[in-house]
Each structure stands twice: as structure tokens, then as C-alpha cells.
Motif scaffolding. Sequence first.
Motif, PDB file in Angstrom:
ATOM      1  N   LYS A 267      13.061 -25.697 -26.671  1.00 12.53           N
ATOM      2  CA  LYS A 267      13.763 -24.427 -26.449  1.00 12.53           C
ATOM      3  C   LYS A 267      13.180 -23.323 -27.325  1.00 12.53           C
ATOM      4  N   ILE A 268      12.864 -23.665 -28.560  1.00 12.02           N
ATOM      5  CA  ILE A 268      12.267 -22.668 -29.456  1.00 12.02           C
ATOM      6  C   ILE A 268      10.895 -22.249 -28.941  1.00 12.02           C
ATOM      7  N   GLN A 270       9.904 -22.319 -25.839  1.00  8.39           N
ATOM      8  CA  GLN A 270      10.072 -21.547 -24.610  1.00  8.39           C
ATOM      9  C   GLN A 270      10.400 -20.090 -24.920  1.00  8.39           C
ATOM     10  N   LYS A 271      11.316 -19.857 -25.852  1.00  8.57           N
ATOM     11  CA  LYS A 271      11.671 -18.481 -26.200  1.00  8.57           C
ATOM     12  C   LYS A 271      10.519 -17.780 -26.912  1.00  8.57           C
ATOM     13  N   GLY A 274       8.008 -16.991 -24.139  1.00  7.15           N
ATOM     14  CA  GLY A 274       8.503 -16.069 -23.131  1.00  7.15           C
ATOM     15  C   GLY A 274       8.827 -14.693 -23.661  1.00  7.15           C
ATOM     16  N   ASN A 275       8.536 -14.416 -24.946  1.00  7.92           N
ATOM     17  CA  ASN A 275       8.791 -13.092 -25.531  1.00  7.92           C
ATOM     18  C   ASN A 275      10.254 -12.692 -25.428  1.00  7.92           C
ATOM     19  N   GLU A 276      11.156 -13.698 -25.568  1.00 10.36           N
ATOM     20  CA  GLU A 276      12.573 -13.380 -25.521  1.00 10.36           C
ATOM     21  C   GLU A 276      13.059 -12.991 -26.915  1.00 10.36           C
ATOM     22  N   GLU A 277      14.376 -12.872 -27.050  1.00  9.84           N
ATOM     23  CA  GLU A 277      14.931 -12.445 -28.332  1.00  9.84           C
ATOM     24  C   GLU A 277      14.628 -13.488 -29.404  1.00  9.84           C
ATOM     25  N   LYS A 278      14.456 -12.998 -30.609  1.00 11.15           N
ATOM     26  CA  LYS A 278      14.153 -13.893 -31.715  1.00 11.15           C
ATOM     27  C   LYS A 278      15.372 -14.768 -32.016  1.00 11.15           C
ATOM     28  N   THR A 279      15.096 -16.018 -32.337  1.00  7.27           N
ATOM     29  CA  THR A 279      16.170 -16.957 -32.637  1.00  7.27           C
ATOM     30  C   THR A 279      16.267 -17.250 -34.135  1.00  7.27           C
ATOM     31  N   THR A 282      10.735 -20.057 -35.545  1.00 10.34           N
ATOM     32  CA  THR A 282       9.527 -20.047 -34.719  1.00 10.34           C
ATOM     33  C   THR A 282       9.016 -21.473 -34.628  1.00 10.34           C
TER      34      THR A 282
END
Length: 737
Positions: A267-268, A270-271, A274-279, A282
Motif C-alpha cells: 500500500k505504501i 502504491q501511494k 501513484g503520486n497520491e497524498e503523503k502517508t 515512504t
Amino acid sequence: MDVDPQIVEFQDTGFLVTYDAVPRKVYEEKYLPQKTPIVIDCGAYEIRAGYASDPQPRLRFRSLVSRNRTKDGKGFCTLVGNKIPYAEAYRLKPRSPFDRNVICHFESMEHILDHVFDGLGINGSSAVDHPIILTEAVCNPNYSRAKMSQLLFECYHVPYISYGIGELFSYWYHHRTETKSSLDLTDGLIISSSHEVSLIIPILDGKPDFMSTACIPVGGLQSHRFLFDSLLLKYPQHARHLSLNRCHELANRFAALAPGDFLDELKIMQKFYGNEEKTGRTPQYSPIMIQLPFTEYKPKEETEEEKKKRLKRRKEHAERLRTLAAKRRESKLTERQQTLEGYDQLASQYSSSAISETEFLQQLKQGGFEDQDDFEKHHKLLRKKVEGTLARMQGEDATKEPQEEDDKNNGQRSEKERFPLLFVDPSTLTEDQKKEKRKQLLLKSAEAGRARRRREKEQAQQALEMREKQEQTNYEKNPQDYISGLHLKRQRLIEAREKRKSSERRKNLASKRRALRAVMGQNPSEKGEDDFGANEEDWQLYKKMAQSRGEIMGDDSASEEEKEELQWLEKLLQKYDPDTMKKELEENYPQAHDFQIELFVERVKLPEILYQPSIIGLEVTGLAEALEGVFRTLGAAKRDRASKNIVVVGGNSMYPNFCKRLLYHVRSICPTGLPVKVTHARSPVLGSWLGARDFVNLLGEDFKVKACITRKDYEEKGRQWFREHTFSNIYYPTPKK
């Protein structure tokens, strides 16, 4: 978050090779007098061999054998180990003596042992007069051990043989500093992950607990094949650059286990990708781009002189081809004319009664004709072919430049003067005049056709010149707007063509069935008389189905017009905006990024197969579940003793985070607060050979008595029997039928 992948290249260094061969003289002076024991670690991936007095194994090579014909095709050559240039090449047909981790093919094993003894300097001896210790699989079948003993005793005349388990030798070698002179095994747990299998072996009370041992049929080979198949599916255009050797290299360089939960790591990733919001986290491993071998294409610009030379060579080549074709036609025409003369002579003799009917029919039979009608049919057909060829050759000669002058001169003469027989009453013509009339008719038709084509060519040239003149005028008014307009028209035309093609290809099977029902005039549920094809409209179905497959793109004339218009626009852009067109053309050339493959998710998915074999379709338990089953079998007390000393061995355990991931699962299985220790062996790869070497040296002269079998034992106690010791399997006689 932008992804900045690292770009690397294949090293293509091949497999690790150590082949420090012993010269015959050194062998006779150093090893033969002392009868130094030979240590052989038989691994499914590689063989390690050397003398017990060596600090490291002298020989390390792949466990593969390839037997192929020689170049002259008269004999065979045998390649062993790393002498095989491409281990996975089909034409070499390499074969491993192992099935999983058990030796089954002893013909290949004999070639491997020959290679070992040659490297150890024993190639000139009639027998291998040294004690030998070999490693074998856990719970190795009696049949496999019996065949190995038979091979060593009867083929190589070995005096002593000892068998041991490689994982136990490696585990003991890891604790060797703590128990310098002891052969006892410390309580603990061995986690072994090798080329084809993974093992969990509990060690309790100084002995391995084979009844609680677990085996998983997953190792490095399955991971490499999975990566190979995945990359082939993802990049089929680069299939010739991919191999199992290179996938093995990628796994060793870039693969790593997820330190914790695998799905969370995915999941990390993928995000992150995909240039999605930072979680807030990394992934530990960024994308890797593998640059494949690539040669940049740089088109050479032609000068005017080079262009003239190229055009001149093309004309000369075309002229040579025309000359050759004319010679072939003339040769064939001469042959046909000679045959026709023979037919004419035979027909003339028969008509003039120079030969009888019987002789005539006999000659026809010799010539391959069935009867007189068949002869006359072939006679007329051959005459027609000869006359047609002559007419075509005269027509082609008329198209040449010298003949064009004659055509102009002929244009000054009337048709009656040039073709007089066409204006004469046919009833007054003789046979020869009728033949000449047919020739004149063909010449007249050819002349009319040439004149028509000449007029059409002149008209097309005039229209093209007028259009080019108009385009030049438009360009001179406003060059920038004119060029922009050409680019816009070209782009719209390309998009329209692509849109039409994609819409035609999107028709699915349901639309084909609807077209079929509409043409046949039936509902799916109706069953009547099959009259398909009775109407002409029925046969349009095949055109519709071809259109749905993309074979026919709508109206052919419209498609041809679009193609011609596109070529015209590109010609204008080449003339008025050559730099842009040149740049666009260069962008279509293969670039370095077109020869790259990406590794991202595969980096953690590759070793995850050990914990989730279902990824590759194996319905077996993973390492974590197998470990839980072993702990359940041992019970709480023995589990607590074993979990304090977990040692990881094997070449497939060299992935980063292997011990962290294993500790993560062990802690989730064991009670909270239980002390757990997971460590890598001192030498995960060579530990089995080093442990066997130390075992031989520690026993000294007692090695032959306490750990070996002799030829006498082999003959008296049976081929399957062996002497048990701390690091061996337990001997169970094979039940008699």
C-alpha cells in the motif's frame, strides 16, 4: 511525490566460479601421501569440493550437466557446471542430477564427480584413494544413498564414505567458537532456505528432531522463474534480453523482504508510485530501471552529391533487372517458338498426308497428348501465347525513349497509313493478313493506352504544379500561420483516422451476433429452415465481420483519400518546416527509455513467495505457517528452548530483512515476553562445507571408524546402510516386500 527511479545496467558477471585446480605434481607431493579426506557439499544449486586441509573449497560450480554433439556431428562433448555458457539455453539441454534436493540422476552425477576429481588432481589415478564425506538431504531416501555408495565404491574404488546433513554442519559451524572441541549441537532451530526447498529443523538435547521437521517446496529457483515469467508478461518486446541468469542477478542485487506486513508495504509503494497524498512513510525500496543493451540510431544526412549517386545506382540496378527480365522472356519465347514450329510441321505433314494417321497418333502419344483434339487445343494455346508475348514486347519497346520519337512521327501519319489492314474488308484477307491485322489491332490499342496515360500524367502534373503554386502563395502571405495551419490539419487528420480505427476494433462478439441475426432474419430462439445465402445481402455479413476485426476500415476510398491528403501535408511540412519534421522523426527512432524494464513491486514480491507460495499457484503452506506448525508439534516447553536460538542458513536467505521478517512472525506466534533470538549463520552459503571440514579434522583418525563405511560394510550390511553420527540422518532399513 515524484518518483526518481535509479537506472542501472546488467552486470552479466555470471555465477560465482571458483575452480582452483590442483596440479598433478602438487597432488602427489601434498595430498596423496597423507590420504587427505575429500569434502564434497552436494547442493542443488552448486557443488563445493576440496580437501579437508584447505581453508576454503577449491571448487565451486553449478550442479548442471550438458551433453551435446560436437561441431562435426560425429561425437559428443560433455559440459559441466559453469563451462555451460548459458545454463538455461534450450539447445544445450542442461540437466541437473537433483530432483528438489535429492540426487536422482546418477549418470549426470558421475560427470560431476569426474569434474571434481579432475579438479583435485586425481585425474591420472586408477582409483580415488581418499576418504570422502558428502552432504545429503534431510531424510534422504535409502535408494538415493544406495546408488551413491554404489557409484563411489564400484566406479571410483573409494576406501571410506561418510554422509552428513549440510544444514546440521552449517549450524554446528556457526556455534563452533563456543564449542571448540565438542561435537554436540546446541538447542535451537535451523531455518534453511536453499535453491529448491526450505527447511525448519528443531535441535533438542544435542540431536535433530526429524519427526518435527518441516519442508516447503519453495526456494530460490521458484522465485527466479516467477520474476522471469513476470518480466516476459510485462515486457514481451524485450524477451530476447531476459533470461534466468539475468533474473538471478536481479534477485541478488535488488530483491528484499518486507520487514513487516507485506500488504502494508504494498500500500505504501502504491501511494508512493501513484503520486497520491503523503502517508508519513515512504517505501524502503524505490523503483529500479534496468537499462537493456541499446545502440542509439543516428540517421546520416545525405548531401546532394550522395543523393545523386544513390539515385544513379538505383537506376542502374533497375536497368539491370529489366535487362535480365528481357533476356528471360526472349529465352522463353525462343523455346516456345521452336516448339510451335515443331507443332506446325507435324500438323502440316498430317494435313498433306505425308504421314499416316497411325503414325500421327503415335507421335501425339509420344509427345504426351491424349488425342488429336488435345493436340489442337495445345497448339492453338501455344500460338496465342507466342503472339501475345511478341505483342507485349513490341508494346514495351514502344514505351522507351527512342520509340517515343517514333510515336510523335506516327502521330503525323493517319491511322489508315499506320494500320491499313484495319480498314480492309475481312472477307478479302488471307490467313497471313488476318494474323497481321490482329497484330495491328493490338498495336493500336497499346498506342491509345499510352496516349491516354500520357494525357492523364500531364494533367496530374499540371494540377500538382498549380496546387504547389497556390500553397507557395499562401505561405508567402503569412508563413507562421500557414505552418501552424498545416500542423493542425495533419494532427486532426491523424486523430480522425485513429478514432475511426479504434471504434471499429471495439466491436465485440455481441455485435457480430446481432449482425448475423439481422442478416438471417431470425431471433435467437427461433429455429426454422436455414436459407442463409439465398439473398445477395446475406454475403455482406462477412464484410461487416471483417470491419469489426479491424481488417476493413470503413470506406476504402475515403481511407485512401485521407492517406493521400496526409502524405501531401507531410510533403509540405518537409518543405516549409523541415526542422520540426526532422525532430518529430528523430523522436520516433528507438530511444534509451524504450529499452528499459522497471523493478518496483517485484523487489519485495519476489522473496515473498517463501511466505506466500500461492503467489505462484502452489497450494502449500508458507514459512510462517510451517513454523507455527513446528512450534505446535514441539509443545510449549520445547518451543521456548528452540526459539532462543534460531539460526538462518542457505543461499536463498541472503535477502535484506530476512531475519527481521522472520523475527516479526516468530514474535507473533510466541507468547509476549518470551526471549526470541534470530541470527544469520556465520557463513550461510559455505557453512555446510566448512562444518564438514572441521568435523573431519576434529575427529582425526577416528573419522574413519566413527563416521565412515567401508567397501566391506557396503557388501555385508547392504548398499543402503551407513554409519550414524551427530550430523547424519537416522538409518531406517527399507521394509522388505
